[in-house]
Enzyme design. Structure first.
Site, short mmCIF file in Angstrom:
data_model
loop_
_atom_site.label_atom_id
_atom_site.label_comp_id
_atom_site.label_asym_id
_atom_site.label_seq_id
_atom_site.Cartn_x
_atom_site.Cartn_y
_atom_site.Cartn_z
N LYS A 99 0.86 -1.18 0.00
CA LYS A 99 0.00 0.00 0.00
C LYS A 99 0.90 1.23 0.00
CE LYS A 99 -3.14 2.80 2.74
NZ LYS A 99 -3.84 2.97 4.04
N GLY A 160 -8.86 8.47 9.74
CA GLY A 160 -9.19 8.44 11.16
C GLY A 160 -10.31 9.36 11.58
N ALA A 186 -9.87 4.89 4.18
CA ALA A 186 -9.87 6.04 5.11
C ALA A 186 -11.23 6.71 5.23
CB ALA A 186 -8.84 7.09 4.73
N GLY A 187 -11.60 6.99 6.48
CA GLY A 187 -12.79 7.79 6.76
C GLY A 187 -14.02 7.02 7.18
N ASN A 208 -9.16 0.91 9.71
CA ASN A 208 -8.42 0.59 10.92
C ASN A 208 -9.10 1.24 12.13
OD1 ASN A 208 -4.94 0.97 12.03
ND2 ASN A 208 -6.64 -0.06 12.97
N THR A 209 -9.12 2.59 12.14
CA THR A 209 -9.60 3.32 13.31
C THR A 209 -11.04 2.98 13.66
OG1 THR A 209 -8.13 5.13 12.68
CG2 THR A 209 -9.82 5.63 14.32
#
Length: 257
Positions: A99, A160, A186-187, A208-209
C-alpha cells in the site's frame, strides 16, 4: 466463492481489508482481525518494530497467521521516502504487494497526488504490486491506473475521521471508469459507511480506526464484516429506482370494488 476480490490475479474471499494500529494490545488485535474475516492485513512499516519477532510481538502474530500482509508507507511525505521504505520491506522478506501512501499535509493527512504518482511509477517498474492511497479524484485514479497500479484506493474522508462517505458522486465516477479494483480507504466510521461504499460498486473497503477505536473492537469488526457482505450483495442485486412520489406496493389491477 464465485464473487472474489481479485487483485493482480490473486483472489480473496473477503472484501474487507483491516489495519493493525491503535489497538490496546496484540491480543485484541488478533481477536478483532479474526472477527473481521479479513484476509489482507496492512501494517505501517514506520510504526512497528519489524525486527521484533519475539513471542507476543505484533510481527510474531503476523508471521503465524494466514493473512496476506500489505506493508504500507504511512508517515512518508516524499516519493523517495516511500520507495526506500518499501524496498526495505522487500529486503526483510515481506510481500511485494504494498500500500503506497505519500502524505502531503500533516493536519488533513491528504495524499500528495504528484508524489504518489511518481512513487507508483518507480515501484511498478521494480516489480511491486502497488495499491495507492489517493484523493477521491477520477483523474488521479486514472493516472495511477495508467502507471500500472493493481488497484486504486480513494479516501472516503480524512484518515481516522470516521466521517463516512463524503462524496459518493466522485466514488461512483471512479468505479464507473476504473479497470482495476476500487478500494475505499480512510474515513469509514461505522458499518453503514462500509455498506454504502460497497453499494456504490466499490470492490472493497480498508479500515483501521473505525474498528480499533470502537468501544468493542471485536464486535465492531464483526459488524464491518457483515456490512461489507451486505453492501456487496445489494450492489449485485441492483437497487430499485428512486422516485419522487409514492408507488403503491400492491397493484391496482384485480382490486375488488
Amino acid at each position: 466463492m464465485q464473487d472474489s476480490l481479485v487483485i493482480a490475479g490473486r483472489a480473496f474471499q473477503s472484501r474487507l481489508i483491516v489495519g493493525t494500529g491503535k489497538y490496546k494490545s496484540v491480543e485484541e488485535t488478533e481477536r478483532a482481525i479474526d472477527a473481521s474475516g479479513a484476509q489482507i492485513v496492512t501494517v505501517a512499516l514506520r510504526r512497528v518494530d519489524l525486527a521484533d519477532r519475539s513471542s507476543g510481538s505484533l510481527m510474531a502474530l503476523l508471521r503465524r497467521k494466514p493473512w496476506t500482509l500489505l506493508p504500507n508507507t504511512a508517515g512518508c511525505y516524499t516519493a523517495d521516502e516511500a520507495v526506500r521504505t518499501l524496498r526495505l520491506a522487500r529486503e526483510l522478506g515481506m510481500a511485494d504487494i504494498v500500500k503506497l501512501e505519500v502524505i502531503g499535509d500533516p493536519k488533513t493527512l491528504y495524499p500528495d497526488n504528484e508524489q504518489t504518482v511518481e512513487a507508483a511509477r518507480v515501484l511498478v517498474k521494480e516489480g511491486f504490486t502497488v495499491l495507492p492511497y489517493c484523493i477521491d479524484d477520477p483523474i488521479v485514479c486514472r493516472k495511477l491506473e495508467d502507471a500500472g497500479c493493481a488497484a486504486v484506493m480513494p479516501l472516503a474522508a480524512p484518515i481516522g475521521s470516521g466521517l463516512g462517505i463524503r462524496n459518493s458522486h466522485n466514488l461512483s465516477m471512479i468505479v464507473e471508469h476504473a479497470k482495476v479494483p476500487v478500494l475505499v480507504d480512510a474515513g469509514v466510521g461505522t458499518a453503514s459507511d462500509a455498506a454504502v461504499a460497497m453499494e456504490l460498486g466499490c470492490h472493497g473497503v480498508l479500515m483501521n480506526t473505525a474498528i480499533a477505536e470502537a468501544k468493542d473492537p471485536v464486535l465492531m469488526a464483526s459488524a464491518m464484516r457483515d456490512a461489507v457482505i451486505a453492501g456487496r450483495n445489494a450492489f449485485l442485486a441492483g437497487r430499485m429506482p428512486k422516485r419522487r412520489y409514492a408507488n403503491a406496493s400492491s397493484p391496482k389491477e384485480g382490486l375488488i370494488e
